[in-house]
Design a protein around this motif. Structure first.
Motif, PDB file in Angstrom:
ATOM      1  N   GLU A 184       0.764  -1.121   0.000  1.00 22.85           N
ATOM      2  CA  GLU A 184      -0.053  -0.095  -0.053  1.00 22.85           C
ATOM      3  C   GLU A 184       0.919   1.205   0.017  1.00 22.85           C
ATOM      4  N   VAL A 185       0.908   1.821  -1.177  1.00 18.14           N
ATOM      5  CA  VAL A 185       1.677   3.151  -1.317  1.00 18.14           C
ATOM      6  C   VAL A 185       0.731   4.312  -0.963  1.00 18.14           C
ATOM      7  N   VAL A 186       1.072   5.223  -0.179  1.00 17.52           N
ATOM      8  CA  VAL A 186       0.303   6.442   0.653  1.00 17.52           C
ATOM      9  C   VAL A 186       0.985   7.526   0.460  1.00 17.52           C
ATOM     10  N   ASN A 187       0.620   8.627  -0.437  1.00 18.48           N
ATOM     11  CA  ASN A 187       1.180   9.859  -0.829  1.00 18.48           C
ATOM     12  C   ASN A 187       2.709   9.789  -0.847  1.00 18.48           C
ATOM     13  N   LEU A 188       3.032   8.914  -1.553  1.00 16.44           N
ATOM     14  CA  LEU A 188       4.655   8.964  -1.709  1.00 16.44           C
ATOM     15  C   LEU A 188       5.058  10.133  -2.319  1.00 16.44           C
ATOM     16  N   GLY A 189       6.219  10.658  -1.702  1.00 12.68           N
ATOM     17  CA  GLY A 189       7.107  11.520  -2.303  1.00 12.68           C
ATOM     18  C   GLY A 189       8.301  11.504  -2.422  1.00 12.68           C
ATOM     19  N   THR A 190       9.212  11.763  -3.500  1.00 10.96           N
ATOM     20  CA  THR A 190      10.534  11.609  -3.605  1.00 10.96           C
ATOM     21  C   THR A 190      11.312  13.116  -4.182  1.00 10.96           C
ATOM     22  N   ARG A 191      12.143  13.436  -3.188  1.00  7.57           N
ATOM     23  CA  ARG A 191      12.881  14.546  -3.654  1.00  7.57           C
ATOM     24  C   ARG A 191      14.277  14.068  -3.707  1.00  7.57           C
ATOM     25  N   PHE A 192      14.938  14.935  -4.787  1.00 13.61           N
ATOM     26  CA  PHE A 192      16.547  14.687  -4.732  1.00 13.61           C
ATOM     27  C   PHE A 192      17.051  16.169  -4.555  1.00 13.61           C
ATOM     28  N   LYS A 193      18.209  15.815  -4.177  1.00 17.51           N
ATOM     29  CA  LYS A 193      19.275  17.270  -3.605  1.00 17.51           C
ATOM     30  C   LYS A 193      20.104  17.290  -4.852  1.00 17.51           C
ATOM     31  N   THR A 194      19.989  18.466  -5.555  1.00 18.81           N
ATOM     32  CA  THR A 194      21.031  18.615  -6.536  1.00 18.81           C
ATOM     33  C   THR A 194      21.605  19.923  -6.532  1.00 18.81           C
ATOM     34  N   GLU A 195      22.623  20.416  -7.468  1.00 15.60           N
ATOM     35  CA  GLU A 195      23.135  21.412  -7.602  1.00 15.60           C
ATOM     36  C   GLU A 195      22.138  23.037  -8.015  1.00 15.60           C
ATOM     37  N   ARG A 196      20.888  22.374  -8.319  1.00 18.28           N
ATOM     38  CA  ARG A 196      19.952  23.353  -8.749  1.00 18.28           C
ATOM     39  C   ARG A 196      18.800  23.428  -7.686  1.00 18.28           C
ATOM     40  N   GLY A 197      19.176  22.971  -6.582  1.00 13.94           N
ATOM     41  CA  GLY A 197      18.221  22.839  -5.484  1.00 13.94           C
ATOM     42  C   GLY A 197      17.667  21.300  -5.332  1.00 13.94           C
ATOM     43  N   LYS A 200      21.392   9.473   2.170  1.00 14.02           N
ATOM     44  CA  LYS A 200      22.517  10.567   3.007  1.00 14.02           C
ATOM     45  C   LYS A 200      22.845  11.605   2.071  1.00 14.02           C
ATOM     46  N   ARG A 201      22.949  11.563   0.929  1.00 15.31           N
ATOM     47  CA  ARG A 201      23.439  12.464  -0.048  1.00 15.31           C
ATOM     48  C   ARG A 201      22.392  12.768  -0.903  1.00 15.31           C
ATOM     49  N   LEU A 202      21.668  12.213  -1.432  1.00 15.77           N
ATOM     50  CA  LEU A 202      20.784  12.416  -2.564  1.00 15.77           C
ATOM     51  C   LEU A 202      19.146  12.417  -2.398  1.00 15.77           C
ATOM     52  N   ALA A 203      18.681  11.406  -1.947  1.00 14.42           N
ATOM     53  CA  ALA A 203      17.276  11.174  -1.962  1.00 14.42           C
ATOM     54  C   ALA A 203      16.549  11.659  -0.608  1.00 14.42           C
ATOM     55  N   VAL A 204      15.186  12.263  -0.552  1.00 16.33           N
ATOM     56  CA  VAL A 204      14.346  12.344   0.735  1.00 16.33           C
ATOM     57  C   VAL A 204      13.196  11.899   0.312  1.00 16.33           C
ATOM     58  N   TYR A 205      12.668  10.929   1.297  1.00 16.12           N
ATOM     59  CA  TYR A 205      11.333  10.174   0.983  1.00 16.12           C
ATOM     60  C   TYR A 205      10.397  10.732   1.770  1.00 16.12           C
ATOM     61  N   SER A 206       8.989  10.705   1.517  1.00 21.18           N
ATOM     62  CA  SER A 206       8.119  11.247   2.291  1.00 21.18           C
ATOM     63  C   SER A 206       6.627  10.245   2.104  1.00 21.18           C
ATOM     64  N   GLY A 207       5.950  10.306   2.755  1.00 19.97           N
ATOM     65  CA  GLY A 207       4.595   9.245   2.726  1.00 19.97           C
ATOM     66  C   GLY A 207       5.004   7.928   3.422  1.00 19.97           C
ATOM     67  N   GLU A 208       4.142   7.030   2.895  1.00 22.77           N
ATOM     68  CA  GLU A 208       4.218   5.822   3.616  1.00 22.77           C
ATOM     69  C   GLU A 208       4.503   4.432   2.396  1.00 22.77           C
ATOM     70  N   VAL A 209       5.085   3.453   2.582  1.00 24.24           N
ATOM     71  CA  VAL A 209       5.063   2.368   1.734  1.00 24.24           C
ATOM     72  C   VAL A 209       4.759   1.147   2.623  1.00 24.24           C
TER      73      VAL A 209
END
Length: 330
Positions: A7-20, A62-71
């Protein structure tokens, strides 16, 4: 009703890059059931692969991805687990078949050793037992003379056979969920059909849930029960395959279907194409994300983000126009 496995609930994935910080996945929710094949379609850059790899937490947190929501899987939120606990799940309970087997398989180990590795890590069995199981898996996925192939390296096999090895690695521990990320992209048409037949066969044999990620709507129509259409990190339409193909509600879904070559097309007739391209993640438009490419877009579409709305018992859509038309029909 089939058992709900993931059950994937409100999944969010953000990446930290040089452009923010760039948001690649935004509020994606869906379920995967035992024994079903769920298709996820969309153009390149729409977030299909990021969604699947986020479920398994394959990005560097640690360096690239930030997850939110639930799996949620087996009563647990995978985002709450430690890396050690995730390693116990990857490969044993949730497996993945990647689209490029040559780059996914290790070139310095035989294919047999790579199947054995998963078994010895998760099943704690002897080397001989793992070898016997690996040879059995090679035969199960249709590789001829599996005892000889066991000792070969990936570069010694054809593209279709490498993909079969990838499937053997993924299925060695009899997972509950198989994620197939465009498993036939680099293969010719006849081998594509064989690989898809194999995945369908394994789906029935192991009674597992399969997430099939592809851009080929014909494959989805032939193999899947439900389909999710993604655009720029969001689900824009979801429903049973028959409903989506017979009555597509979102203009993007209609555009994808109209882009399929037709046997009865007239000589010289151009293939339909959706105008424009998928925007970059740092150029996501305000309002509906498909509005700049949509032939029906209004001022409301450019200003307000539509919600994913249930328009029938088996179909959801994220579109102001489709929701308004449904309300008028009611």
């Amino acid at each position: 009703m089939a058992e709900k496995i993931i059950e994937v609930v409100n999944l969010g994935t953000r990446f930290k890059t040089e452009r923010g910080v760039l948001k690649a996945i935004d509020g994606v929710s869906f379920d995967v059931y035992r024994g079903e094949m769920l298709g996820i379609v969309g153009e390149s850059g729409c977030g299909k692969s990021v969604t699947s790899q986020s479920i398994l937490r394959l990005y560097d947190e640690k360096r690239l991805a930030v997850y939110s929501g639930e799996v949620r899987f087996e009563g647990k939120n995978l985002f709450d687990l430690s890396e050690k606990e995730m390693q116990d799940i990857r490969g044993e309970k949730i497996s993945m078949v990647f689209q490029d087997a040559l780059s996914s398989l290790n070139p310095v180990f035989t294919v047999g050793n790579q199947i054995m590795e998963s078994l010895m890590i998760h099943r704690k069995i002897s080397k001989q037992e793992a070898k016997n199981r690996a040879i059995e898996m090679l035969g199960l996925v249709g590789i001829p003379d599996p005892q000889r192939r066991f000792y070969q390296y990936p570069f010694e096999l054809s593209g279709g056979m490498r993909q079969r090895v990838m499937i053997a690695v993924a299925l060695a521990c009899s997972p509950k969920v198989l994620i197939a990320d465009e498993p036939t992209t680099a293969l010719d048409v006849t081998i594509q059909a064989q690989i898809m037949d194999l995945i369908v066969e394994m789906n029935h044999k192991f009674d597992m849930g399969v997430m099939l990620i592809t851009h080929d709507l014909a494959v989805v129509a032939e193999t899947c029960k439900r389909v999710i259409v993604m655009y720029l990190g969001q689900i824009v339409e979801e429903g049973l395959v028959n409903d989506i193909f017979d009555h597509p509600a979102h203009p993007y879904t209609t555009g994808l279907m109209d882009s399929i070559p037709k046997l009865d097309s007239k000589k010289g007739e151009r293939l339909h194409q959706i105008k424009g391209t998928v925007p970059l993640l740092n150029q996501i438009p305000t309002g509906c994300r498909f509005a700049p490419r949509c032939p029906y877009a209004t001022d409301k579409c450019h200003e307000e983000m539509p919600e994913l709305v249930q328009i029938s018992p088996t179909q959801k859509v994220r579109c102001h126009r489709a929701v308004a038309h449904t309300a008028e029909e009611v």
